[in-house]
Write a protein that holds these residues in place. Structure first.
Motif, PDB file in Angstrom:
ATOM      1  N   GLY A  60       0.732  -0.516 -13.831  1.00  0.00           N
ATOM      2  CA  GLY A  60       1.954  -0.010 -14.424  1.00  0.00           C
ATOM      3  C   GLY A  60       1.938  -0.218 -15.921  1.00  0.00           C
ATOM      4  N   GLU A  61       2.717   0.568 -16.627  1.00  0.00           N
ATOM      5  CA  GLU A  61       2.781   0.455 -18.071  1.00  0.00           C
ATOM      6  C   GLU A  61       3.438  -0.860 -18.482  1.00  0.00           C
ATOM      7  OE1 GLU A  61       4.767   3.903 -19.566  1.00  0.00           O
ATOM      8  OE2 GLU A  61       3.426   5.299 -18.528  1.00  0.00           O
ATOM      9  N   SER A  62       3.263  -1.218 -19.741  1.00  0.00           N
ATOM     10  CA  SER A  62       3.872  -2.439 -20.266  1.00  0.00           C
ATOM     11  C   SER A  62       5.388  -2.344 -20.139  1.00  0.00           C
ATOM     12  CB  SER A  62       3.493  -2.632 -21.736  1.00  0.00           C
ATOM     13  OG  SER A  62       2.111  -2.836 -21.871  1.00  0.00           O
ATOM     14  N   GLY A  63       5.993  -3.442 -19.671  1.00  0.00           N
ATOM     15  CA  GLY A  63       7.442  -3.497 -19.582  1.00  0.00           C
ATOM     16  C   GLY A  63       8.041  -2.983 -18.296  1.00  0.00           C
ATOM     17  N   THR A  64       7.213  -2.660 -17.293  1.00  0.00           N
ATOM     18  CA  THR A  64       7.749  -2.107 -16.044  1.00  0.00           C
ATOM     19  C   THR A  64       8.145  -3.183 -15.032  1.00  0.00           C
ATOM     20  OG1 THR A  64       5.458  -1.808 -15.298  1.00  0.00           O
ATOM     21  CG2 THR A  64       6.584   0.123 -16.179  1.00  0.00           C
ATOM     22  N   GLY A  65       7.678  -4.420 -15.225  1.00  0.00           N
ATOM     23  CA  GLY A  65       8.045  -5.495 -14.301  1.00  0.00           C
ATOM     24  C   GLY A  65       6.938  -5.897 -13.342  1.00  0.00           C
ATOM     25  N   LYS A  66       5.694  -5.888 -13.827  1.00  0.00           N
ATOM     26  CA  LYS A  66       4.568  -6.226 -12.952  1.00  0.00           C
ATOM     27  C   LYS A  66       4.613  -7.685 -12.507  1.00  0.00           C
ATOM     28  CE  LYS A  66       1.463  -4.664 -15.930  1.00  0.00           C
ATOM     29  NZ  LYS A  66       2.337  -3.996 -16.925  1.00  0.00           N
ATOM     30  N   GLU A  67       5.046  -8.588 -13.398  1.00  0.00           N
ATOM     31  CA  GLU A  67       5.106 -10.000 -13.010  1.00  0.00           C
ATOM     32  C   GLU A  67       6.199 -10.245 -11.973  1.00  0.00           C
ATOM     33  OE1 GLU A  67       5.093 -14.523 -14.848  1.00  0.00           O
ATOM     34  OE2 GLU A  67       5.034 -12.794 -16.194  1.00  0.00           O
ATOM     35  N   LEU A  68       7.304  -9.515 -12.055  1.00  0.00           N
ATOM     36  CA  LEU A  68       8.345  -9.658 -11.035  1.00  0.00           C
ATOM     37  C   LEU A  68       7.824  -9.215  -9.673  1.00  0.00           C
ATOM     38  CD1 LEU A  68      11.525  -8.395 -12.941  1.00  0.00           C
ATOM     39  CD2 LEU A  68      10.839 -10.752 -12.470  1.00  0.00           C
ATOM     40  N   ALA A  69       7.004  -8.162  -9.655  1.00  0.00           N
ATOM     41  CA  ALA A  69       6.398  -7.717  -8.395  1.00  0.00           C
ATOM     42  C   ALA A  69       5.472  -8.790  -7.837  1.00  0.00           C
ATOM     43  CB  ALA A  69       5.643  -6.406  -8.611  1.00  0.00           C
ATOM     44  N   ALA A  70       4.722  -9.451  -8.716  1.00  0.00           N
ATOM     45  CA  ALA A  70       3.832 -10.527  -8.274  1.00  0.00           C
ATOM     46  C   ALA A  70       4.637 -11.688  -7.683  1.00  0.00           C
ATOM     47  CB  ALA A  70       2.977 -11.018  -9.445  1.00  0.00           C
ATOM     48  N   ARG A  71       5.777 -12.022  -8.312  1.00  0.00           N
ATOM     49  CA  ARG A  71       6.623 -13.094  -7.781  1.00  0.00           C
ATOM     50  C   ARG A  71       7.181 -12.718  -6.410  1.00  0.00           C
ATOM     51  NH1 ARG A  71       7.901 -17.385 -10.783  1.00  0.00           N
ATOM     52  NH2 ARG A  71       7.392 -17.352 -13.014  1.00  0.00           N
ATOM     53  N   ALA A  72       7.544 -11.451  -6.250  1.00  0.00           N
ATOM     54  CA  ALA A  72       8.054 -11.002  -4.955  1.00  0.00           C
ATOM     55  C   ALA A  72       6.969 -11.108  -3.889  1.00  0.00           C
ATOM     56  CB  ALA A  72       8.564  -9.569  -5.067  1.00  0.00           C
ATOM     57  N   LEU A  73       5.746 -10.717  -4.226  1.00  0.00           N
ATOM     58  CA  LEU A  73       4.633 -10.834  -3.275  1.00  0.00           C
ATOM     59  C   LEU A  73       4.409 -12.275  -2.858  1.00  0.00           C
ATOM     60  CD1 LEU A  73       2.094  -8.354  -4.932  1.00  0.00           C
ATOM     61  CD2 LEU A  73       2.990  -8.169  -2.601  1.00  0.00           C
ATOM     62  N   HIS A  74       4.505 -13.189  -3.816  1.00  0.00           N
ATOM     63  CA  HIS A  74       4.301 -14.606  -3.512  1.00  0.00           C
ATOM     64  C   HIS A  74       5.443 -15.173  -2.680  1.00  0.00           C
ATOM     65  CE1 HIS A  74       3.003 -18.751  -4.040  1.00  0.00           C
ATOM     66  NE2 HIS A  74       4.224 -19.053  -4.444  1.00  0.00           N
ATOM     67  N   LEU A  75       6.672 -14.834  -3.058  1.00  0.00           N
ATOM     68  CA  LEU A  75       7.839 -15.394  -2.385  1.00  0.00           C
ATOM     69  C   LEU A  75       7.936 -14.957  -0.934  1.00  0.00           C
ATOM     70  CD1 LEU A  75      10.427 -17.055  -2.597  1.00  0.00           C
ATOM     71  CD2 LEU A  75      11.596 -15.012  -3.442  1.00  0.00           C
ATOM     72  N   LEU A  76       7.475 -13.763  -0.615  1.00  0.00           N
ATOM     73  CA  LEU A  76       7.544 -13.249   0.751  1.00  0.00           C
ATOM     74  C   LEU A  76       6.301 -13.583   1.565  1.00  0.00           C
ATOM     75  CD1 LEU A  76       9.836 -11.577  -0.657  1.00  0.00           C
ATOM     76  CD2 LEU A  76       9.238  -9.728   0.893  1.00  0.00           C
ATOM     77  N   SER A  77       5.404 -14.384   0.987  1.00  0.00           N
ATOM     78  CA  SER A  77       4.143 -14.696   1.667  1.00  0.00           C
ATOM     79  C   SER A  77       4.195 -16.062   2.322  1.00  0.00           C
ATOM     80  CB  SER A  77       2.990 -14.672   0.646  1.00  0.00           C
ATOM     81  OG  SER A  77       3.007 -15.857  -0.149  1.00  0.00           O
ATOM     82  N   PRO A  78       3.234 -16.366   3.210  1.00  0.00           N
ATOM     83  CA  PRO A  78       3.162 -17.707   3.810  1.00  0.00           C
ATOM     84  C   PRO A  78       2.863 -18.794   2.777  1.00  0.00           C
ATOM     85  CG  PRO A  78       1.854 -16.127   5.068  1.00  0.00           C
ATOM     86  CD  PRO A  78       2.228 -15.460   3.794  1.00  0.00           C
ATOM     87  N   ARG A  79       2.521 -18.410   1.555  1.00  0.00           N
ATOM     88  CA  ARG A  79       2.192 -19.364   0.498  1.00  0.00           C
ATOM     89  C   ARG A  79       3.392 -19.694  -0.382  1.00  0.00           C
ATOM     90  NH1 ARG A  79      -3.567 -19.248  -0.508  1.00  0.00           N
ATOM     91  NH2 ARG A  79      -4.579 -17.790   0.930  1.00  0.00           N
ATOM     92  N   ALA A  80       4.585 -19.271   0.026  1.00  0.00           N
ATOM     93  CA  ALA A  80       5.766 -19.411  -0.826  1.00  0.00           C
ATOM     94  C   ALA A  80       6.073 -20.850  -1.210  1.00  0.00           C
ATOM     95  CB  ALA A  80       6.978 -18.792  -0.139  1.00  0.00           C
ATOM     96  N   SER A  81       5.699 -21.802  -0.365  1.00  0.00           N
ATOM     97  CA  SER A  81       5.967 -23.217  -0.663  1.00  0.00           C
ATOM     98  C   SER A  81       4.927 -23.816  -1.608  1.00  0.00           C
ATOM     99  CB  SER A  81       6.015 -24.023   0.631  1.00  0.00           C
ATOM    100  OG  SER A  81       4.772 -23.955   1.309  1.00  0.00           O
ATOM    101  N   LYS A  82       3.885 -23.052  -1.927  1.00  0.00           N
ATOM    102  CA  LYS A  82       2.828 -23.497  -2.835  1.00  0.00           C
ATOM    103  C   LYS A  82       3.020 -22.821  -4.196  1.00  0.00           C
ATOM    104  CE  LYS A  82       0.642 -25.968   0.282  1.00  0.00           C
ATOM    105  NZ  LYS A  82       0.497 -27.433   0.153  1.00  0.00           N
ATOM    106  N   PRO A  83       2.309 -23.279  -5.227  1.00  0.00           N
ATOM    107  CA  PRO A  83       2.556 -22.736  -6.576  1.00  0.00           C
ATOM    108  C   PRO A  83       2.067 -21.309  -6.772  1.00  0.00           C
ATOM    109  CG  PRO A  83       0.730 -24.298  -6.613  1.00  0.00           C
ATOM    110  CD  PRO A  83       1.352 -24.406  -5.254  1.00  0.00           C
ATOM    111  N   LEU A  84       2.768 -20.595  -7.630  1.00  0.00           N
ATOM    112  CA  LEU A  84       2.311 -19.316  -8.167  1.00  0.00           C
ATOM    113  C   LEU A  84       1.937 -19.574  -9.623  1.00  0.00           C
ATOM    114  CD1 LEU A  84       1.956 -16.200  -8.314  1.00  0.00           C
ATOM    115  CD2 LEU A  84       4.383 -16.069  -8.907  1.00  0.00           C
TER     116      LEU A  84
END
Length: 464
Positions: free
Chosen positions: A170-194
């Protein structure tokens, strides 16, 4: 309502974070040192946010003094390695200064969601700490009512519970890091660090040491062994932002991590196994870069197992006013105003504008207009958007795979330079005789801002 304690000795930062969290609906207390923090009942807080360097005891001491409460470390880039060490001591996450509001709120939401998931796990049949949260949703982290964003949310929900490597484009400023946080939070690894790393922000000479760690004496200045960011993410997720800027040597090392789940510290002869879910992001066309030799083809295919494309704001115009409304509410809270609103003409201006800087540019425009507005109604005058907003938008050159600089103005309009025109002319005219630091100083911006504008305008940095 979740309770948060902020431990920060700089008044401006402490006040800004307190207001941000209070406006987001949290109950907040603060302190200027670890000693003052102990005057509070630490067990009554759901989260402690502390600076790494404080007068008296270090911020990491909060990990010991509040053993039942998750601790988020704030640190500057210069102290990034210390932040990684603090995570080894028990901190749940770190956030590097300077951070934007969305980044802080996303980190807080992620940590509190993990805490809730762990606390509820024993009461749920067949559920264990660290399993995916069924009541979490990417829409809680990202905003998007347009069909294009709903497709992104659906894909995130499907991919997150797996261990699949994900490439976010995605282009700069579209929210790629927020998407990464969502992927982590909804994963079995949510209790571990991102662990989030901007590959473009770390000097090329240090990138391998930062990612893979190093042994004592591995190079000049390596006075002690250091844990790398990949090792610190063991059991969790590693988000590599702007992976297209990764040097060739680091690309080869990263390929081995993806192939064998092994890392070897710089200067070490021993490899060690790691369990890391890899999430990468770029605004560049990596496939085109493989054809020019700027990016390894084998690494590209290892990363591109599952691709998520975050649409630019011009492709989700139905979200513009919704995003603007959220940013206005946030600014009203920061500025102590009861309410801020957009005039009908301002709404039309927002919807017509092309938004080359995407959501980040929209947020900046709303913040600027909120400060400049004399009353509670935002008008087109204070928005001060480009008068060429009705023109067809020319996509970012690197996103589309074109490595040539795009001409966004007609040749006969060069006498009336916009800020972007001035930036392009100044950089192209002076980059051969000025360093990046000197260019940034002359333009009155940070090195990071200089780099981001280079990428957005398609002006590649010349390598010495």
């Amino acid at each position: 309502m979740s309770r948060i304690l902020i431990v920060e000795d700089e008044d401006i930062i402490r006040s800004a974070v307190r207001k941000l969290l209070q406006h987001a609906g949290y109950e907040v207390a603060d302190a200027v040192s670890v000693e003052e923090a102990e005057t509070h009942d630490l067990d009554s807080f759901d989260l402690v946010i502390t600076d790494l360097r404080l007068p008296g005891a270090a911020g990491t001491e909060m990990i010991n003094r509040a053993p039942n409460t998750p601790v988020l470390i704030m640190t500057s880039y210069a102290s990034l390695r210390s932040a990684v060490d603090s995570m080894k001591m028990g901190a749940v996450d770190y956030i590097a200064k300077p951070f934007d509001h969305d980044e802080m709120l996303a980190a807080v939401e992620s940590i509190l969601a993990r805490k809730t998931a762990v606390s509820q796990a024993p009461a749920e049949t067949g559920n264990v700490a660290g399993s995916p949260k069924t009541d979490s949703d990417p829409a809680e982290i990202m905003f998007g009512q347009a069909e294009a964003m709903q497709k992104v949310f659906t894909l995130i929900r499907k991919v997150a519970p797996t261990g699949t490597t994900v490439l976010i484009q995605g282009e700069s400023g579209t929210g790629k890091e927020l998407a990464a946080r969502a992927l982590h939070l909804l994963s079995p690894r949510a209790s571990k660090p991102l662990i989030s790393v901007n590959c473009a922000a770390i000097p090329e000479s240090l990138i391998e040491s930062e990612l893979f760690g190093h042994e004592k004496g591995a190079f000049t200045g390596a006075v002690s062994a250091r844990t790398g960011l990949i090792e610190a993410a063991d059991g969790g997720s590693l988000f590599l932002d702007e992976i297209g800027e990764l040097p060739a040597e680091a690309q080869a090392r990263l390929l081995r991590v993806l192939q064998e789940n092994e890392i070897r510290r710089v200067g070490s002869t021993q490899s060690q196994t790691v369990d890391v879910r890899m999430i990468a992001a770029t605004h560049r066309n990596l496939k085109a870069m493989t054809r020019t030799g700027d990016f390894r083809e084998d690494l590209y295919y290892r990363l591109n197992v599952m691709q998520i494309r975050i649409p630019p704001l011009r492709e989700r115009r139905a979200d513009i006013l919704g995003l603007a409304s959220r940013f206005l509410k946030r600014q009203a809270g920061k500025l102590g105003r009861a309410e801020l609103s957009l005039s009908p003409e301002a709404m039309q201006a927002l919807e017509r504008y092309r938004w080359p800087g995407n959501v980040r540019e929209l947020e900046n425009a709303i913040e600027r207009a909120s400060i400049l507005a004399d009353g509670d109604v935002i008008t087109p005058t204070v928005l001060d958007l480009d008068s060429e907003a009705d023109d067809d938008y020319i996509p970012e050159t690197l996103v589309e795979g074109n490595h040539e600089q795009t001409q966004t103005r007609d040749a006969d309009s060069t006498n009336d330079l916009s800020l972007e025109d001035y930036f392009q002319h100044f950089v192209l005219e002076n980059q051969d005789r000025m360093s990046e630091t000197e260019l940034a100083q002359k333009l009155g911006i940070s090195r990071k801002s200089l780099w981001e504008r280079r990428q957005r305008l398609g002006i590649p940095r010349k390598k010495s």
